[in-house]
Each structure stands twice: as C-alpha cells, then as structure tokens.
Write an enzyme that holds these catalytic residues in place. Sequence first.
Site, mmCIF file in Angstrom:
data_model
loop_
_atom_site.group_PDB
_atom_site.id
_atom_site.type_symbol
_atom_site.label_atom_id
_atom_site.label_comp_id
_atom_site.label_asym_id
_atom_site.label_seq_id
_atom_site.Cartn_x
_atom_site.Cartn_y
_atom_site.Cartn_z
ATOM 1 C CD GLU A 245 -3.099 0.929 2.133
ATOM 2 O OE1 GLU A 245 -4.024 0.183 1.785
ATOM 3 O OE2 GLU A 245 -3.093 1.520 3.230
ATOM 4 N NE ARG A 271 -3.952 36.144 -13.380
ATOM 5 C CZ ARG A 271 -5.128 36.742 -13.370
ATOM 6 N NH1 ARG A 271 -5.991 36.569 -14.378
ATOM 7 N NH2 ARG A 271 -5.458 37.537 -12.374
#
Length: 382
Positions: A245, A271
């Site tokens: 995991e 931007r």
Amino acid sequence: MDFTISDEHRLLRDEIIRFARNELSPGVIERDRSGVFPRDLWLKCGEMGLQGLPVPEEYGGAGLDPLGTALALEALGYGCEDGGLTFAICAHLLACVVPVWKHGTEEQKQALLPALCSGRMIAVNGMTEPGSGSDAFAMHTQARRNGAGYRLTGRKTFGSNGPVADVALVYALTDATRGYHGGVTAFVVPTASDGFSVGQKFEKMGLRTSPISELVLEDVCVPDDAVLGGVGGGTALFTESMEWERICIAAVHVGTMQRLLEQATSYARTRTAFGRPIGKHQAVAHRLVDMKVRLEASRLLVYRAASRLDHARDIALDASLVKLFVSESLVKSALDAVQTMGGYGFMTEYHVERVLRDAVGSTLYSGTSEIQRNIMAGWMGL
Ligand SMILES: Cc1cc2nc3c(=O)[nH]c(=O)nc-3n(C[C@H](O)[C@H](O)[C@H](O)COP(=O)(O)OP(=O)(O)OC[C@H]3O[C@@H](n4cnc5c(N)ncnc54)[C@H](O)[C@@H]3O)c2cc1C
C-alpha cells in the site's frame, strides 16, 4: 538501475490515462460536493482490470509485476481527477486483494479473487479501532474459538469502502497474551454475516467520493476457512499489505503531482501580472521548479521500491521512505499549485483545491508521517 518503460507498459499507461480522463474525471466536482461513491465507475474500473492489477490472470487479474502495477497506478493518478475513487481502488486492491492473493488458500483465491478483481465484490480493510490507530496492534477485537470456527467481537473504524463493502478483512486477537507476536489473525468476513453492521459513517475533508465507516462485529460467527494466512499470521500479513500500500499509493501520488505540475506550469505561462507571464517572476518559477524536483525524486523512489517489492529484505524501510517523502511532497506541491494559481487556485472549478484537500489524508492513512519516521529510525539503529 534502468527504469526504461517497455512498449507494453507504455501502451497500458496511455490506455489508462485515456480511460480515466474520458470516463472517471467528468462530474467529479459534483460527486466530491455530495460525497457520492460512483459505483458505476467502480465497475468500469473493474472492466479495465484496475482492481486486480498484480493478481495472476488465472484468478481474474491483469498479472502485472509490482513495477507495472505502480506504473498503471501512476497513470490512474495522472488521468483520474477523482482522488476518492482512486483511493477506494487502492484501499481495496492493496490492503485486501493483495493479501488474499498472497496468503489465501487455493479455495479462498478461487472463491474471492475473480469477483474482487472485476469489482463485482468490494472489500474493506478492518485494522484501525477507535482506541488504536498508529499503535494498531493494541487492538481489542477478539476472535474466540466457537465449534468449527470463530466468534468475532469488536469495533473497527475508518474502514475505507466500509459502507459499500461486501467483504471485510478483519484483524482480531486470537491470543491476547501474544498480541503482535503471533496473537493476531486475519479473517475474511462477509459483511452480510449475522452480527456484522456498518456503524458510524464519517464525512471527510477530502477523498470525499471514497466512503468510510466503522465496522461493528457483535458475535459474528465464521468458519475455520475464514482464516487468512494461518492462525497467528495476521501481523506478517498486515505488514506485507502495508508495504504494497505504501509504495503503490505513492505511485498514484506521483501521477497526481505530474498533473498538478502541468496545470500550474501552463497557468504560469499564460497568466500575466506586471506586464509579463507570472512564470517569468523568479519567485513563481522557483516554486514550479521545486514541484518538478519533488515529482522526479518521488518517481524515482517509487520505481526503485516497486522494482524491489517482491524480493528485497529491507522493503519495509523502502516503503516507509517512499510513503513519507511522496505524501509530504504531494501536500507541498498541492499547496504550491494553489498558490501559483492565486485566487483561482482557491476556487473549486479549477480542480486544485480538491487535490489539496485529498492530499492532506495522505500523511495520515497507511501509517502517519511520524510512524514512518519511527520505522526508519528503527532501521537506522536509533
Ligand atoms: C482517509 C483515511 C482512510 C483510512 N482508511 C483506513 C482503512 O481502510 N482501514 C483501516 O484500518 N484504517 C484506515 N485509516 C486509519 C489510519 O490508518 C489511521 O488514522 C492512522 O493509522 C492513524 O491512527 P489514528 O488516527 O488513531 O491516530 P493516532 O494513532 O491517535 O495518532 C495521533 C497523532 O499522534 C501521532 N503519534 C502516535 N503515536 C506516535 C509515536 N509513537 N511517535 C510519534 N507520533 C505518534 C500520530 O502520528 C498522529 O499525528 C484511514 C485513515 C484515513 C485518514
């Protein structure tokens, strides 16, 4: 160490990214807001083989090696903007399916794996209890001998997939005097069993499409063949599932960090502020470079650990190292992406605030950052 990706892995990666973008990401803002588990998408993931990536094909899996599994999960983390769904798949696959594949008897594997791999059956891992999280083996859930089987009593908490699960992997004390040292046993328990109920369902800050709940066991009777990995084998089984995991969830995070970096970089190129793209301001550029460094370091750690997962003796150390570094990198990079996008980064429709909320959980589940540091300190003889 050579991590050249084979053509086969590359094709699989591209296929998963395309699938995740087209099928799993649309509608994620609404699902996250309402906290709905998308069972239809879960089943589609099953058709893609995602819930059984490393499981041999004879049991319904995709038969990938651990590195292939990590690459596939990285692709999922990159293409799928529904972090809750991805997390639900990982909780099911890594903490439940892997232990059944690795430790199940032939009968258990044949009975469970095809349905678990296809997504027809959902699993929950029941380790944590209200009074024991980091100190997981300070559990109180008991399994007492009962004729030709066991009677389980106790209360588990924070079970990911708990509210929708068909089967629970429950860790219980079979010998309280031995505890961690051979006194804990894993049981496969159908959630439809008499005495089994879901208990409290929790709302979460992030990963909101992954449902989570308590699991209540009131005199749940199971036969002997519900034991997974032998009586007293629970500690070894849980430890191995956490190694899978910790490494493979980190692979998902690598994919997510790649997406964050691409989004923030493209935003910084277009931007403008003070007459030029914000990326031309050094403070912004440096932040993006730091995101890139974290991403590449995380990717290397994951690939190295995944390629050693099935045979290295010190894999527990690798797993902690990966888990600690990658989860903390994910949180930092998610925060950096929000900061780079300014006010827009804070707005839901730009999709990065959700990643930040999802990321916060990553330094908690599968053992907190402090626990990973404790494990590594032990390996370092401290
Ligand atoms: C999103 C999510 C999903 C989860 N899914 C599952 C699941 O499917 N199944 C399951 O069984 N569990 C699951 N968990 C539970 C998770 O494993 C625990 O939350 C985690 O292990 C921490 O336990 P705790 O919450 O009880 O915190 P505690 O153990 O109470 O820790 C609280 C704080 O103290 C620190 N601390 C504790 N002991 C030490 C120490 N010795 N040294 C230094 N610091 C220490 C911790 O690091 C933490 O910061 C999930 C948790 C989350 C957030």
